[in-house]
Write a protein that holds these residues in place. Structure first.
Motif, PDB file in Angstrom:
ATOM      1  N   GLN A  70       0.869  -1.170   0.000  1.00 45.19           N
ATOM      2  CA  GLN A  70       0.000   0.000   0.000  1.00 45.19           C
ATOM      3  C   GLN A  70       0.912   1.227   0.000  1.00 45.19           C
ATOM      4  O   GLN A  70       1.542   1.543   1.014  1.00 45.19           O
ATOM      5  N   ARG A  71       0.983   1.923  -1.125  1.00 46.40           N
ATOM      6  CA  ARG A  71       1.909   3.050  -1.261  1.00 46.40           C
ATOM      7  C   ARG A  71       1.312   4.374  -0.809  1.00 46.40           C
ATOM      8  O   ARG A  71       2.046   5.312  -0.530  1.00 46.40           O
ATOM      9  N   ASN A  72      -0.010   4.467  -0.752  1.00 43.12           N
ATOM     10  CA  ASN A  72      -0.682   5.665  -0.247  1.00 43.12           C
ATOM     11  C   ASN A  72      -1.391   5.293   1.037  1.00 43.12           C
ATOM     12  O   ASN A  72      -1.924   4.193   1.159  1.00 43.12           O
ATOM     13  N   GLU A  73      -1.442   6.219   1.977  1.00 41.67           N
ATOM     14  CA  GLU A  73      -1.949   5.901   3.311  1.00 41.67           C
ATOM     15  C   GLU A  73      -3.317   5.237   3.293  1.00 41.67           C
ATOM     16  O   GLU A  73      -3.558   4.301   4.035  1.00 41.67           O
ATOM     17  N   ASP A  74      -4.209   5.704   2.477  1.00 36.11           N
ATOM     18  CA  ASP A  74      -5.536   5.086   2.373  1.00 36.11           C
ATOM     19  C   ASP A  74      -5.745   4.456   1.003  1.00 36.11           C
ATOM     20  O   ASP A  74      -6.882   4.277   0.566  1.00 36.11           O
ATOM     21  N   GLY A  75      -4.660   4.105   0.335  1.00 36.02           N
ATOM     22  CA  GLY A  75      -4.740   3.610  -1.033  1.00 36.02           C
ATOM     23  C   GLY A  75      -4.958   2.116  -1.135  1.00 36.02           C
ATOM     24  O   GLY A  75      -5.044   1.398  -0.141  1.00 36.02           O
ATOM     25  N   GLU A  76      -5.037   1.685  -2.370  1.00 42.77           N
ATOM     26  CA  GLU A  76      -5.226   0.268  -2.672  1.00 42.77           C
ATOM     27  C   GLU A  76      -3.913  -0.492  -2.491  1.00 42.77           C
ATOM     28  O   GLU A  76      -2.832   0.076  -2.595  1.00 42.77           O
ATOM     29  N   PHE A  77      -4.036  -1.784  -2.267  1.00 39.79           N
ATOM     30  CA  PHE A  77      -2.882  -2.668  -2.262  1.00 39.79           C
ATOM     31  C   PHE A  77      -2.600  -3.084  -3.696  1.00 39.79           C
ATOM     32  O   PHE A  77      -3.520  -3.399  -4.449  1.00 39.79           O
ATOM     33  N   LYS A  78      -1.304  -3.087  -4.070  1.00 37.44           N
ATOM     34  CA  LYS A  78      -0.894  -3.532  -5.401  1.00 37.44           C
ATOM     35  C   LYS A  78       0.198  -4.576  -5.241  1.00 37.44           C
ATOM     36  O   LYS A  78       1.081  -4.449  -4.391  1.00 37.44           O
ATOM     37  N   GLU A  79       0.112  -5.594  -6.086  1.00 40.15           N
ATOM     38  CA  GLU A  79       1.088  -6.677  -6.004  1.00 40.15           C
ATOM     39  C   GLU A  79       2.485  -6.165  -6.309  1.00 40.15           C
ATOM     40  O   GLU A  79       2.680  -5.306  -7.163  1.00 40.15           O
ATOM     41  N   THR A  80       3.467  -6.695  -5.596  1.00 36.72           N
ATOM     42  CA  THR A  80       4.865  -6.390  -5.841  1.00 36.72           C
ATOM     43  C   THR A  80       5.630  -7.712  -5.899  1.00 36.72           C
ATOM     44  O   THR A  80       5.173  -8.723  -5.366  1.00 36.72           O
ATOM     45  N   SER A  81       6.761  -7.685  -6.540  1.00 35.91           N
ATOM     46  CA  SER A  81       7.555  -8.910  -6.654  1.00 35.91           C
ATOM     47  C   SER A  81       8.350  -9.145  -5.376  1.00 35.91           C
ATOM     48  O   SER A  81       8.563  -8.229  -4.576  1.00 35.91           O
ATOM     49  N   ASN A  82       8.776 -10.381  -5.182  1.00 35.02           N
ATOM     50  CA  ASN A  82       9.671 -10.719  -4.076  1.00 35.02           C
ATOM     51  C   ASN A  82      10.484 -11.937  -4.486  1.00 35.02           C
ATOM     52  O   ASN A  82      10.173 -12.597  -5.466  1.00 35.02           O
ATOM     53  N   VAL A  83      11.514 -12.223  -3.717  1.00 29.30           N
ATOM     54  CA  VAL A  83      12.393 -13.350  -4.053  1.00 29.30           C
ATOM     55  C   VAL A  83      12.057 -14.604  -3.263  1.00 29.30           C
ATOM     56  O   VAL A  83      12.723 -15.618  -3.409  1.00 29.30           O
ATOM     57  N   GLY A  84      11.063 -14.536  -2.403  1.00 34.38           N
ATOM     58  CA  GLY A  84      10.742 -15.678  -1.562  1.00 34.38           C
ATOM     59  C   GLY A  84      11.618 -15.693  -0.324  1.00 34.38           C
ATOM     60  O   GLY A  84      12.294 -14.712  -0.004  1.00 34.38           O
ATOM     61  N   THR A  85      11.588 -16.817   0.370  1.00 34.76           N
ATOM     62  CA  THR A  85      12.399 -16.955   1.572  1.00 34.76           C
ATOM     63  C   THR A  85      12.953 -18.378   1.622  1.00 34.76           C
ATOM     64  O   THR A  85      12.250 -19.336   1.317  1.00 34.76           O
ATOM     65  N   TYR A  86      14.221 -18.487   1.972  1.00 35.46           N
ATOM     66  CA  TYR A  86      14.916 -19.764   1.904  1.00 35.46           C
ATOM     67  C   TYR A  86      15.160 -20.335   3.297  1.00 35.46           C
ATOM     68  O   TYR A  86      15.473 -19.604   4.236  1.00 35.46           O
ATOM     69  N   SER A  87      15.027 -21.637   3.391  1.00 33.98           N
ATOM     70  CA  SER A  87      15.163 -22.335   4.665  1.00 33.98           C
ATOM     71  C   SER A  87      16.464 -21.966   5.368  1.00 33.98           C
ATOM     72  O   SER A  87      17.548 -22.058   4.787  1.00 33.98           O
TER      73      SER A  87
END
Length: 163
Positions: free
Chosen positions: A122-139
């Motif tokens: 959420q980039r704006n305080e009362d804004g919509e959520f938008k998908e962003t990329s990530n690399v995951g998490t490793y054990s």
């Protein structure tokens, strides 16, 4: 419509963790900037997980993006992932540190799984959520995600074993 339902789901779940911990397992939750939280995975089938929030507290420190190993204890609860969603900086001089602030999500995966997950910001305080990329998490590993712009909340959902 799907994104609206996801936002509603994440917001509803965010309100629920502000009351009693651990929360009931759910597909996802949203977290505000300036928090430290720990999640515990709950398998729903051979590859997918819901999770519950087992610890949650404010965290207002500005961390060093590259030198932050001391955030995490050497030992932690098996089957959990610890997160810091906060501001980070790097640089030697104070002026450099002030100019180079970024929003970071630092995590330590204490599970036996390397996981992919979806993240929405959420980039704006009362804004919509938008998908962003990530690399995951490793054990067993520490990971860092960072953004050069302000983010007020992050939603984490759909955890599953990496292929």
């Amino acid at each position: 419509m799907k994104k609206l339902l996801l936002i509603l789901f994440l917001t509803t779940n965010m309100l629920s963790y502000s009351q009693d911990l651990p929360t009931e397992p759910a597909k996802g939750f949203a977290f505000p900037l300036g928090t430290k939280f720990t999640i515990k995975l709950h398998p729903t089938d051979d590859a997918d997980f819901d999770y519950s929030i087992i610890a949650f507290e404010p965290f207002q420190e500005i961390i060093d993006i590259w030198e932050n190993d001391t955030l995490f204890n050497e030992k932690g609860e098996e089957g959990t992932i610890e997160f810091y969603f906060c501001l980070g900086t790097s640089g030697i001089k104070e002026d450099d540190k002030e100019e180079d602030r970024k929003v970071v999500l630092v995590m330590k995966n204490r599970t036996k799984y390397s996981l992919s997950y979806k993240s929405d910001i959420q980039r704006n305080e009362d804004g919509e959520f938008k998908e962003t990329s990530n690399v995951g998490t490793y054990s067993g590993a520490k990971g860092t995600e960072m953004w050069p712009y302000m983010i007020y909340q992050i939603g984490l959902h759909d955890f599953k074993i990496m292929e």
